[in-house]
Design a protein around this motif. Structure first.
Motif, PDB file in Angstrom:
ATOM      1  N   ASP A  87       0.810  -1.217   0.000  1.00 30.66           N
ATOM      2  CA  ASP A  87       0.000   0.000   0.000  1.00 30.66           C
ATOM      3  C   ASP A  87       0.844   1.268   0.000  1.00 30.66           C
ATOM      4  O   ASP A  87       0.384   2.319  -0.451  1.00 30.66           O
ATOM      5  N   HIS A 114      -7.055   0.813 -11.087  1.00 30.66           N
ATOM      6  CA  HIS A 114      -7.458   0.422  -9.725  1.00 30.66           C
ATOM      7  C   HIS A 114      -7.699  -1.079  -9.645  1.00 30.66           C
ATOM      8  O   HIS A 114      -7.246  -1.742  -8.706  1.00 30.66           O
ATOM      9  N   GLN A 118      -5.644  -3.805  -7.508  1.00 31.99           N
ATOM     10  CA  GLN A 118      -6.345  -4.713  -6.590  1.00 31.99           C
ATOM     11  C   GLN A 118      -5.974  -6.157  -6.863  1.00 31.99           C
ATOM     12  O   GLN A 118      -5.742  -6.939  -5.932  1.00 31.99           O
ATOM     13  N   ARG A 370     -17.193   4.516   1.897  1.00 31.01           N
ATOM     14  CA  ARG A 370     -16.306   4.793   0.770  1.00 31.01           C
ATOM     15  C   ARG A 370     -16.821   5.934  -0.107  1.00 31.01           C
ATOM     16  O   ARG A 370     -16.052   6.573  -0.819  1.00 31.01           O
ATOM     17  N   ASP A 373     -15.016   8.886   1.210  1.00 27.93           N
ATOM     18  CA  ASP A 373     -13.579   8.736   1.440  1.00 27.93           C
ATOM     19  C   ASP A 373     -12.800   9.358   0.284  1.00 27.93           C
ATOM     20  O   ASP A 373     -12.682   8.776  -0.792  1.00 27.93           O
ATOM     21  N   LYS A 374     -12.252  10.540   0.496  1.00 33.12           N
ATOM     22  CA  LYS A 374     -11.555  11.260  -0.568  1.00 33.12           C
ATOM     23  C   LYS A 374     -10.225  10.623  -0.950  1.00 33.12           C
ATOM     24  O   LYS A 374      -9.645  10.965  -1.984  1.00 33.12           O
ATOM     25  N   THR A 375      -9.724   9.692  -0.105  1.00 35.29           N
ATOM     26  CA  THR A 375      -8.479   8.992  -0.442  1.00 35.29           C
ATOM     27  C   THR A 375      -8.734   7.788  -1.340  1.00 35.29           C
ATOM     28  O   THR A 375      -7.784   7.195  -1.859  1.00 35.29           O
ATOM     29  N   ASP A 376      -9.998   7.408  -1.516  1.00 32.09           N
ATOM     30  CA  ASP A 376     -10.330   6.274  -2.374  1.00 32.09           C
ATOM     31  C   ASP A 376      -9.994   6.616  -3.821  1.00 32.09           C
ATOM     32  O   ASP A 376     -10.300   7.713  -4.304  1.00 32.09           O
ATOM     33  N   ALA A 377      -9.382   5.656  -4.524  1.00 30.93           N
ATOM     34  CA  ALA A 377      -8.965   5.897  -5.909  1.00 30.93           C
ATOM     35  C   ALA A 377     -10.149   6.232  -6.817  1.00 30.93           C
ATOM     36  O   ALA A 377      -9.996   6.935  -7.823  1.00 30.93           O
ATOM     37  N   TYR A 379     -12.952   7.848  -5.807  1.00 32.48           N
ATOM     38  CA  TYR A 379     -13.811   8.794  -5.087  1.00 32.48           C
ATOM     39  C   TYR A 379     -14.591   9.706  -6.044  1.00 32.48           C
ATOM     40  O   TYR A 379     -15.766   9.995  -5.810  1.00 32.48           O
ATOM     41  N   ARG A 382     -17.476   7.668  -7.062  1.00 36.27           N
ATOM     42  CA  ARG A 382     -18.303   7.252  -5.914  1.00 36.27           C
ATOM     43  C   ARG A 382     -19.106   8.425  -5.343  1.00 36.27           C
ATOM     44  O   ARG A 382     -20.249   8.260  -4.910  1.00 36.27           O
ATOM     45  N   SER A 383     -18.512   9.604  -5.313  1.00 38.06           N
ATOM     46  CA  SER A 383     -19.184  10.765  -4.713  1.00 38.06           C
ATOM     47  C   SER A 383     -20.406  11.200  -5.517  1.00 38.06           C
ATOM     48  O   SER A 383     -21.272  11.917  -4.993  1.00 38.06           O
TER      49      SER A 383
END
Length: 395
Positions: A87, A114, A118, A370, A373-377, A379, A382-383
Motif C-alpha cells: 500500500d 485500480h 487490486q 467509501r 472517502d476522498k483517499t479512495d482511488a 472517489y 463514488r461521490s
C-alpha cells in the motif's frame, strides 16, 4: 446485492487440484483450495518465525509462495506487514506522476488501473499459505479453530490441504457474519449471509424496495435473490406469494435458511433458475451486479457483470414475464456511468429494445463510508453515485 457466482469446487463435487513442494528433502503434495479459482503456486518454500517481512515480501512479489510452519499469529502479522509495503508503494508512483507532463487519466483508465492494482495486491497477499489437516485443523501454534468456517465454504473435509492465509481470514470473517447476521432496518430483523454470497450491507437499495408502492400483493418474482433479503421484504410487505430465483448453490441455500429463520416459508419459494421462473407476475424485482467488468473472485460475481449480461438478460426477458399492467423493478446503481463503463443512453436503448418503457424512478444516495472517502482511488465517481429503482412496464 445479489449473488450470481457459480458453485465452488466443493459444492459442485469436483476434486481440488494438487499443490507440490519440497520440504526436508522430500517431495510433498496436498489438495489446493482457492475460492477465486487461482491455480496453485508453482514455486513454494517453507517459512517460519525467522523469516523477515522484507524477505517474505520479495518472495511474494516474485511469485514464490511461503508455506507457513511457524506461529499462526506471527503469520497474520507478517501478512499485515506485506500489505503495508504494497500500500505504500503506489504513493511514491503518484508523487512522481505529479511532476510528469501527462494528461489526466480518464475515469475508465482510473478504474482499470485500480482493478489491476487490486488484482496484483490480492495475488501477492495470497502467497502466504497455511496447511490444513484432514479435519480442517491448522497444525500451527496459536491457530484458531476453523473447522466450521471451512465446512461452510468447502463442504465436508476431504484430505489434507493447503490454502492461503488471506482466504482463511476471509472464511473466519464470513463465519462470524453468518452467525451474527446483518441487521436490516426495513425488515426489523437480521439476514445471515453465507460465505460467497454478497452481504446486504448497503441498505439504500433495500429501502427503495421498502418505500415503493406495490402494484399488487398477489405474486412477485425476485430475480437473483442472493441472501433472500428482497424476497423476505416483499413477503413482509404483504405479497402473498414470492418466487425467488438464483443459479448459485450457496445463494439458494442461504436464501432458504433466511426465509425459514424469518418464518416466511409459506409465502416465499426459493428455486434454482437462470433469471426467470415459469409464468408471469404483476411484480418482478431484480438487483443485478452494477459494474460491467470481469470478476476476479467468487464474491465479486455480485458486483461485476461481464458485458452487462445479467442486466440485459433481465431487460430482454421482462416483458414476457409481466402480467398485463405489471411492473418490473430494476434496482441499479449508476456507478458504471460515472466510471465511463456504461452510458445512460445505452441503458435507455436496452430498455427500449426490450419493449419496455420507464414509468417512474426512485433515487437514493449511497451512505456507505467509501462514498465519502476522498483517499479512495474511485472517489470522483463514488461521490456522484446514485442508486435507483426503475419502474419498468411493457409497451
Amino acid at each position: 446485492m445479489h449473488s450470481k457466482n457459480p458453485a465452488s469446487a466443493a459444492l459442485s463435487g469436483s476434486t481440488p487440484p494438487l499443490i507440490h513442494w519440497e520440504e526436508d528433502g522430500e517431495s510433498r503434495s496436498a489438495h489446493w483450495r482457492s475460492e477465486s479459482g487461482n491455480p496453485p503456486p508453482k514455486r513454494v518454500v517453507p517459512g517460519d518465525d525467522q523469516m523477515t517481512a522484507d524477505s517474505a515480501y520479495r518472495l511474494a512479489c516474485e511469485g514464490t509462495a511461503i508455506l507457513w510452519r511457524g506461529d499462526f499469529q506471527n503469520a497474520r502479522q507478517l501478512l499485515q506487514a506485506i500489505a503495508r509495503r504494497i500500500d505504500n508503494k503506489p504513493r511514491k508512483a503518484k508523487k512522481a506522476a505529479k511532476h510528469a507532463d501527462a494528461p489526466a487519466p480518464s475515469p475508465v483508465d482510473v478504474f482499470n488501473l485500480h482493478r489491476l492494482a487490486q488484482s496484483q495486491r490480492a495475488r501477492t497477499l495470497a502467497m502466504i499459505l497455511l496447511p490444513l489437516d484432514e479435519q480442517y485443523a491448522i497444525p500451527l501454534r496459536r491457530a484458531p479453530v476453523v473447522r466450521d468456517a471451512c465446512e461452510e465454504a468447502y463442504g465436508a473435509p476431504d484430505g489434507s490441504a493447503v490454502v492461503s492465509l488471506r482466504e482463511v481470514l476471509g472464511l473466519i470473517g464470513a463465519h462470524e457474519w453468518r452467525k451474527k447476521g446483518v441487521e436490516i432496518p426495513a425488515l426489523g430483523a437480521r439476514i445471515h449471509p453465507y460465505y460467497g454470497v454478497f452481504s446486504p450491507v448497503r441498505g439504500e437499495y433495500i429501502q427503495l424496495v421498502a418505500n415503493q408502492p406495490l402494484p399488487s400483493t398477489q405474486l412477485a418474482f425476485d430475480i437473483g435473490t442472493g441472501t433472500g433479503v428482497l424476497a423476505a421484504l416483499l413477503a413482509q410487505r404483504g405479497v402473498e406469494r414470492v418466487v425467488a430465483t438464483d443459479i448459485d448453490a450457496r445463494a439458494l441455500a442461504c436464501a432458504r435458511e433466511n426465509i425459514a429463520r424469518l418464518a416466511l416459508g409459506k409465502q416465499v419459494e426459493v428455486i434454482e433458475a437462470d433469471l426467470f421462473p415459469d409464468g408471469r407476475a404483476p411484480l418482478v424485482v431484480c438487483n443485478p451486479p452494477w459494474l460491467p467488468a470481469r470478476p476476479n473472485s467468487a464474491i465479486e460475481h455480485a458486483i461485476y457483470d461481464p458485458e452487462s449480461r445479467m442486466l440485459r438478460g433481465f431487460l430482454n426477458g421482462l416483458a414476457a414475464h409481466l402480467t398485463p399492467g405489471g411492473e418490473g423493478w430494476l434496482i441499479l446503481s449508476d456507478f458504471a456511468e460515472h466510471l465511463g463503463l456504461r452510458t445512460r443512453a445505452q441503458l435507455q436503448e436496452w430498455i427500449d429494445a426490450a419493449g419496455l418503457k420507464v414509468d417512474g424512478k426512485l433515487d437514493v444516495k449511497p451512505q456507505h463510508p467509501r462514498a465519502a472517502d476522498k483517499t479512495d482511488a474511485l472517489y470522483a465517481a463514488r461521490s456522484k453515485e446514485v442508486t435507483s429503482l426503475w419502474r419498468l412496464v411493457a409497451r
